[in-house]
Design a protein around this motif. Structure first.
Motif, PDB file in Angstrom:
ATOM      1  N   TRP A  53       9.057   6.406  -7.230  1.00 50.30           N
ATOM      2  CA  TRP A  53       9.291   5.584  -6.904  1.00 50.30           C
ATOM      3  C   TRP A  53       9.591   5.371  -5.337  1.00 50.30           C
ATOM      4  N   LYS A  54      10.249   6.412  -4.811  1.00 52.04           N
ATOM      5  CA  LYS A  54      10.923   5.373  -4.013  1.00 52.04           C
ATOM      6  C   LYS A  54      10.805   6.396  -2.204  1.00 52.04           C
ATOM      7  N   ILE A  55       9.643   7.568  -2.453  1.00 49.43           N
ATOM      8  CA  ILE A  55       8.732   7.637  -0.939  1.00 49.43           C
ATOM      9  C   ILE A  55       7.968   6.919  -0.526  1.00 49.43           C
ATOM     10  N   PRO A  56       7.815   6.501  -0.033  1.00 47.53           N
ATOM     11  CA  PRO A  56       6.463   5.412   0.253  1.00 47.53           C
ATOM     12  C   PRO A  56       5.659   6.647   1.303  1.00 47.53           C
ATOM     13  N   LYS A  57       3.737   6.094   0.799  1.00 49.68           N
ATOM     14  CA  LYS A  57       2.931   7.156   1.858  1.00 49.68           C
ATOM     15  C   LYS A  57       3.379   7.401   2.306  1.00 49.68           C
ATOM     16  N   GLY A  58       3.270   8.518   3.050  1.00 53.81           N
ATOM     17  CA  GLY A  58       2.581   8.356   4.355  1.00 53.81           C
ATOM     18  C   GLY A  58       4.078   8.943   5.005  1.00 53.81           C
ATOM     19  N   ARG A  75       0.810  -1.196   0.143  1.00 49.00           N
ATOM     20  CA  ARG A  75      -0.155  -0.073   0.313  1.00 49.00           C
ATOM     21  C   ARG A  75       0.940   1.087  -0.296  1.00 49.00           C
ATOM     22  N   LYS A  76       2.066   1.362   0.392  1.00 47.54           N
ATOM     23  CA  LYS A  76       2.871   2.281   0.434  1.00 47.54           C
ATOM     24  C   LYS A  76       3.918   2.242  -0.509  1.00 47.54           C
ATOM     25  N   TYR A  78      23.232  15.030   3.738  1.00 47.06           N
ATOM     26  CA  TYR A  78      21.895  14.505   3.946  1.00 47.06           C
ATOM     27  C   TYR A  78      20.957  15.242   4.149  1.00 47.06           C
ATOM     28  N   LEU A  79      19.853  14.796   3.464  1.00 44.23           N
ATOM     29  CA  LEU A  79      18.436  15.610   2.899  1.00 44.23           C
ATOM     30  C   LEU A  79      17.283  15.227   3.492  1.00 44.23           C
ATOM     31  N   ILE A  80      16.125  15.687   4.107  1.00 44.16           N
ATOM     32  CA  ILE A  80      14.541  14.587   4.703  1.00 44.16           C
ATOM     33  C   ILE A  80      13.852  15.526   2.979  1.00 44.16           C
ATOM     34  N   LEU A  81      13.698  14.220   2.255  1.00 48.19           N
ATOM     35  CA  LEU A  81      12.587  14.803   0.793  1.00 48.19           C
ATOM     36  C   LEU A  81      11.067  14.882   1.965  1.00 48.19           C
ATOM     37  N   MET A  82      10.449  15.506   1.586  1.00 47.39           N
ATOM     38  CA  MET A  82       9.400  16.704   1.889  1.00 47.39           C
ATOM     39  C   MET A  82       8.301  16.670   1.083  1.00 47.39           C
ATOM     40  N   PRO A  83       7.583  15.514  -0.121  1.00 48.63           N
ATOM     41  CA  PRO A  83       7.436  16.411  -1.453  1.00 48.63           C
ATOM     42  C   PRO A  83       6.153  16.893  -1.781  1.00 48.63           C
ATOM     43  N   VAL A  84       5.903  18.026  -2.467  1.00 47.96           N
ATOM     44  CA  VAL A  84       4.992  18.453  -2.751  1.00 47.96           C
ATOM     45  C   VAL A  84       3.814  18.240  -3.659  1.00 47.96           C
ATOM     46  N   TYR A  85       2.982  17.973  -3.697  1.00 50.83           N
ATOM     47  CA  TYR A  85       2.462  17.220  -5.084  1.00 50.83           C
ATOM     48  C   TYR A  85       1.536  18.069  -5.487  1.00 50.83           C
ATOM     49  N   GLU A  86       1.000  17.882  -6.652  1.00 50.29           N
ATOM     50  CA  GLU A  86       0.005  18.823  -7.434  1.00 50.29           C
ATOM     51  C   GLU A  86      -0.700  18.181  -8.143  1.00 50.29           C
ATOM     52  N   VAL A  87      -2.288  18.656  -8.492  1.00 53.08           N
ATOM     53  CA  VAL A  87      -2.929  17.463  -9.301  1.00 53.08           C
ATOM     54  C   VAL A  87      -2.734  18.448 -10.931  1.00 53.08           C
ATOM     55  N   GLN A  88      -2.846  17.691 -12.168  1.00 55.74           N
ATOM     56  CA  GLN A  88      -3.240  18.245 -13.456  1.00 55.74           C
ATOM     57  C   GLN A  88      -4.303  18.040 -13.774  1.00 55.74           C
ATOM     58  N   ALA A  89      -4.531  18.960 -14.622  1.00 60.80           N
ATOM     59  CA  ALA A  89      -5.978  18.390 -14.792  1.00 60.80           C
ATOM     60  C   ALA A  89      -6.340  18.587 -16.235  1.00 60.80           C
ATOM     61  N   VAL A  90      -7.654  18.778 -16.515  1.00 66.92           N
ATOM     62  CA  VAL A  90      -7.881  19.840 -18.109  1.00 66.92           C
ATOM     63  C   VAL A  90      -9.423  19.379 -17.813  1.00 66.92           C
ATOM     64  N   MET A  91      -9.943  20.648 -18.259  1.00 69.36           N
ATOM     65  CA  MET A  91     -11.308  21.496 -18.189  1.00 69.36           C
ATOM     66  C   MET A  91     -12.024  20.746 -19.920  1.00 69.36           C
ATOM     67  N   LYS A  92     -13.222  20.736 -19.619  1.00 68.28           N
ATOM     68  CA  LYS A  92     -14.034  20.141 -20.965  1.00 68.28           C
ATOM     69  C   LYS A  92     -13.309  20.967 -22.298  1.00 68.28           C
ATOM     70  N   PHE A  93     -13.409  22.139 -22.250  1.00 72.11           N
ATOM     71  CA  PHE A  93     -13.808  23.094 -23.193  1.00 72.11           C
ATOM     72  C   PHE A  93     -12.080  24.019 -23.691  1.00 72.11           C
ATOM     73  N   ARG A  94     -11.061  22.700 -22.851  1.00 71.48           N
ATOM     74  CA  ARG A  94      -9.839  24.039 -22.576  1.00 71.48           C
ATOM     75  C   ARG A  94      -8.663  22.191 -23.412  1.00 71.48           C
ATOM     76  N   LYS A  95      -7.761  23.331 -24.434  1.00 74.88           N
ATOM     77  CA  LYS A  95      -6.999  22.038 -24.560  1.00 74.88           C
ATOM     78  C   LYS A  95      -5.454  22.174 -24.108  1.00 74.88           C
ATOM     79  N   ASP A  96      -5.757  22.541 -22.935  1.00 76.45           N
ATOM     80  CA  ASP A  96      -4.258  22.820 -21.910  1.00 76.45           C
ATOM     81  C   ASP A  96      -3.960  22.120 -21.253  1.00 76.45           C
TER      82      ASP A  96
END
Length: 506
Positions: free
Chosen positions: A112-117, A25-26, A144-162
């Motif tokens: 690939w290498k950051i487990p969920k949570g 799961r993670k 040494y670094l502690i990585l804390m990812p910041v995610y974004e959602v990629q989306a499309v709209m019905k009447f847009r092509k970008d």
């Protein structure tokens, strides 16, 4: 952090997982080389006909349904033999992540290498880009670094092509209206990897670019957002990875297709040990070298080398030497020393620390395919006749090139839909680009004239290619430069024949 072009070592997570289900799961488990994580159990796991020992490395390859039960396909390597088995998600225990000796880019780690949570601790290993004036790292940085990812959602709209980018922490209310809309009326963004996974019978196809790649060289500068292209087919193609022969850090790296029409002349190679001479030795021609470093042999039966000595390399063999009052067999390299008016047969210990430079007598001009067929890589060359079919042959301007490795990669063959006068090969896994398919017929199934493209790769891409291509075809490990006591004892006690020459990389 795209500017932080470095390689990182992933530090093993010290917090245990309590079940296979939690791992599945993670942790990202998938078909690519990044999706095969390894764990060990704190206790033995007894299966029906196999026992996994505690602390034994278990590699997780995929998650599948087996006889109606979701399980993880696993492998354990024991005594150089692979043992495959499945572990159900219900399997409980105390599982710890194994140490990982590979190096990764930030993009690979994030995907690939950051487990969920969980966060991920990494150690900076290799800097691929030196900052001119400003470094984003603190002055007393310990690596040494502690990585804390910041995610974004990629989306499309019905009447847009970008593509729309929505930050995941945006404070908005989201309502699912899927049942009220026809999903097929929305554009479906596809990556080049998505296109490559399509069946061969679906090609050719017409697509419109929703998000074009970055890059000034052809054909990337032609692939702008909104442009329509024809994708004719997918395939695997051979390339030679080459680097400029320069002493400074600004040398460039290229992937050269076998269709390159230029010609090359040989340039001298350098070899640090006698073992390297054996690896590249060719039965078709004698290898002529000059010593650049002196070496004093610890055995009177073997030759002591002076700077400037010249040799013709012949073959690897075994020889008796006196050792602790007895005779022992060791591996040596038989050579002929070139004197002013004669030749002298000499033996060099395979482990000798030295230095040799090749003397090239061959004035022939070679095509790329001829070099790959007749010689072992790495191989040094200089362009003698440039490829006239390329508008600007970047290889011709290089002071010299080292052909490092022959690799195979995935490509799509494309052309412009509006003016298909020529076609181009674009790499599937090194080019970020999003398209959507158009319901249009291809005017001609046969692609136009294919143009040769010498692809310049970044420092980051270069190290990725060197790390992951042809892992099983690397030559056997080189003996140490200095014959340490432990190595010399094992070397002297060895009754085996010479190691085989390194296989030709394909």
């Amino acid at each position: 952090m795209n500017y932080l072009m470095c390689l990182y070592k992933v530090m093993a997570d010290k917090t245990p997982y309590v079940s296979i289900e939690e791992i599945a799961r993670k942790v990202s488990i998938g078909p690519t080389r990044f999706g095969h994580p390894s764990f060990y159990s704190a206790k033995d796991i007894k299966l029906e006909n196999f026992t996994i020992k505690h602390d034994e490395q278990i590699t997780f390859n995929s998650v599948e349904e087996v006889h109606g039960i979701i399980a993880v396909n696993c492998v354990v390597v024991r005594n150089n033999q692979s043992h495959s088995f499945t572990l159900p998600l219900s399997q409980e225990g105390e599982f710890y992540e194994c140490e990982d000796d590979q190096m990764y880019t930030l993009k690979e780690i994030a995907e690939w290498k950051i487990p969920k949570g969980r966060n991920r601790i990494v150690k900076l290993s290799t800097t691929l880009h030196m900052w001119d004036s400003y470094s984003p790292l603190p002055q007393n940085f310990d690596g040494y670094l502690i990585l804390m990812p910041v995610y974004e959602v990629q989306a499309v709209m019905k009447f847009r092509k970008d593509i729309i980018h929505i930050l995941s922490d945006l404070d908005v209310e989201v309502k699912d209206v899927t049942d009220h809309y026809d999903i097929s009326s929305f554009l479906q963004p596809l990556s080049l990897e998505d296109i490559f996974e399509r069946t061969s019978k679906e090609f050719p196809m017409v697509a419109q670019i929703m998000e074009g790649p970055s890059g000034n060289q052809k054909p990337y500068n032609l692939l702008s957002t909104g442009k329509e292209i024809v994708i004719y087919k997918k395939y695997q193609a051979a390339r030679v990875l080459a680097s400029e022969m320069r002493s400074d850090s600004s040398k460039r790296h290229y992937l050269i297709p076998m269709s390159y029409k230029g010609k090359f002349k040989r340039r001298p190679r350098e070899f640090p040990t006698a073992y390297d001479l054996e690896i590249v030795r060719n039965e078709k021609e004698p290898l002529h070298v000059v010593a650049t470093k002196a070496f004093t042999s610890p055995h009177k039966e073997l030759f002591s080398v002076s700077v400037g000595d010249q040799f013709l390399v012949q073959q690897c063999q075994t020889s008796e030497v006196l050792y602790e009052g007895g005779k022992k067999l060791i591996d040596v390299l038989a050579c002929e020393q070139i004197l002013s008016d004669s030749y002298k047969k000499v033996l060099l210990p395979m482990y000798m620390e030295g230095g040799f430079v090749e003397v090239v007598h061959d004035k022939k001009q070679y095509h790329l395919s001829e070099i790959c067929k007749e010689f072992h890589l790495p191989f040094n060359v200089k362009v003698s006749v440039r490829d006239l079919s390329i508008e600007k042959d970047v290889l011709a301007a290089a002071p010299g090139l080292q052909f490092e490795e022959e690799i195979t990669d995935s490509y799509l063959l494309i052309s412009s839909a509006s003016s298909p006068v020529e076609s181009w090969e674009i790499p599937v896994y090194r080019l970020h680009m999003l398209v959507h398919l158009l319901n249009k017929d291809v005017q001609t199934v046969a692609p136009p004239v294919r143009r040769t493209t010498v692809e310049e790769v970044s420092e980051e891409e270069y190290y990725m290619l060197r790390r992951y291509e042809n892992l099983t075809l690397h030559p056997p490990p080189r003996p140490p430069k200095k014959p340490t006591t432990v190595f010399l004892l094992s070397f002297l006690n060895s009754k085996t024949t010479c190691r085989p020459k390194a296989p030709h990389r394909t």
